[in-house]
Scaffold this motif. Sequence first.
Motif, PDB file in Angstrom:
ATOM      1  N   GLY A 139     118.888  -8.977   0.971  1.00 62.80           N
ATOM      2  CA  GLY A 139     120.167  -8.290   0.877  1.00 62.80           C
ATOM      3  C   GLY A 139     121.374  -9.203   0.758  1.00 62.80           C
ATOM      4  O   GLY A 139     122.511  -8.751   0.867  1.00 62.80           O
ATOM      5  N   ILE A 140     121.130 -10.498   0.542  1.00 66.24           N
ATOM      6  CA  ILE A 140     122.239 -11.441   0.377  1.00 66.24           C
ATOM      7  C   ILE A 140     121.908 -12.423  -0.747  1.00 66.24           C
ATOM      8  O   ILE A 140     120.748 -12.727  -0.988  1.00 66.24           O
ATOM      9  CB  ILE A 140     122.572 -12.218   1.670  1.00 66.24           C
ATOM     10  N   SER A 141     122.954 -12.916  -1.384  1.00 65.50           N
ATOM     11  CA  SER A 141     122.793 -13.901  -2.451  1.00 65.50           C
ATOM     12  C   SER A 141     122.654 -15.301  -1.847  1.00 65.50           C
ATOM     13  O   SER A 141     122.862 -15.502  -0.650  1.00 65.50           O
ATOM     14  CB  SER A 141     124.014 -13.868  -3.370  1.00 65.50           C
ATOM     15  N   CYS A 142     122.345 -16.263  -2.691  1.00 64.63           N
ATOM     16  CA  CYS A 142     122.244 -17.651  -2.241  1.00 64.63           C
ATOM     17  C   CYS A 142     123.582 -18.120  -1.678  1.00 64.63           C
ATOM     18  O   CYS A 142     123.630 -18.782  -0.645  1.00 64.63           O
ATOM     19  CB  CYS A 142     121.802 -18.551  -3.393  1.00 64.63           C
ATOM     20  N   GLU A 143     124.661 -17.806  -2.347  1.00 67.67           N
ATOM     21  CA  GLU A 143     125.986 -18.209  -1.863  1.00 67.67           C
ATOM     22  C   GLU A 143     126.271 -17.617  -0.494  1.00 67.67           C
ATOM     23  O   GLU A 143     126.820 -18.289   0.384  1.00 67.67           O
ATOM     24  CB  GLU A 143     127.072 -17.805  -2.863  1.00 67.67           C
ATOM     25  N   GLN A 144     125.927 -16.352  -0.286  1.00 66.74           N
ATOM     26  CA  GLN A 144     126.137 -15.725   1.014  1.00 66.74           C
ATOM     27  C   GLN A 144     125.231 -16.360   2.065  1.00 66.74           C
ATOM     28  O   GLN A 144     125.660 -16.596   3.187  1.00 66.74           O
ATOM     29  CB  GLN A 144     125.898 -14.218   0.920  1.00 66.74           C
ATOM     30  N   PHE A 145     123.993 -16.658   1.700  1.00 66.32           N
ATOM     31  CA  PHE A 145     123.066 -17.335   2.608  1.00 66.32           C
ATOM     32  C   PHE A 145     123.653 -18.673   3.042  1.00 66.32           C
ATOM     33  O   PHE A 145     123.630 -19.018   4.228  1.00 66.32           O
ATOM     34  CB  PHE A 145     121.719 -17.531   1.915  1.00 66.32           C
ATOM     35  N   ARG A 146     124.173 -19.422   2.077  1.00 62.63           N
ATOM     36  CA  ARG A 146     124.779 -20.717   2.392  1.00 62.63           C
ATOM     37  C   ARG A 146     125.931 -20.564   3.374  1.00 62.63           C
ATOM     38  O   ARG A 146     126.078 -21.360   4.302  1.00 62.63           O
ATOM     39  CB  ARG A 146     125.294 -21.392   1.123  1.00 62.63           C
ATOM     40  N   LYS A 147     126.751 -19.559   3.184  1.00 61.77           N
ATOM     41  CA  LYS A 147     127.913 -19.365   4.065  1.00 61.77           C
ATOM     42  C   LYS A 147     127.501 -18.916   5.461  1.00 61.77           C
ATOM     43  O   LYS A 147     128.156 -19.267   6.439  1.00 61.77           O
ATOM     44  CB  LYS A 147     128.869 -18.345   3.449  1.00 61.77           C
TER      45      LYS A 147
END
Length: 188
Positions: A139-147
Amino acid sequence: MKPLSLTLSAFGPYREEETLDFSAAWESGIFLISGPTGAGKTTLFDAIAFALYGKASGTARQSEDFRCHSAAPSRECFVELRFLLEGKTYTVRRRPAQQALGKRGKPTTLAHQAILTLPDGRVIDTLTEVGDTLQALLGISCEQFRKIVMLAQGEFRKFLSANAEEKNEILGKLFDNSIYVRYQELLK
């Protein structure tokens, strides 16, 4: 998502194949990966992010840099993450593009590869489908995972400097605030 185990082979400083078992760490409900600078925390986050998204946990590293320079040329570089999501176990194995020795000892190029094994035993093995399936599951993108994951790894400033809409999106997905968003809309 709860990581259960992480296997690294010729990845970062890991010359051989090493498996980290996280399952015991979950007994207390939460765990922390900590250590002094240079202890290898970022390598673990890179391995998890690469397994899930095919990218490093931060923007400074690229997947071409993951292979351990001192690993035997015959050792394949890969990561394998086994994780629990909504009571079901998934396994994703990902290999970055790399140079290797072929069957006759001649250099060959291995392509980026991803394999996702679903709880029912079905296997997905195309890069696009593995990526799309994992992003839908998490449910999250790579960018969101990174943040979210990398806050303690020097990326906290990025989260702080994100605009309110980006913060709301990330925190909303992390803590499922959909009921409050609906209530807010009803009040309007």
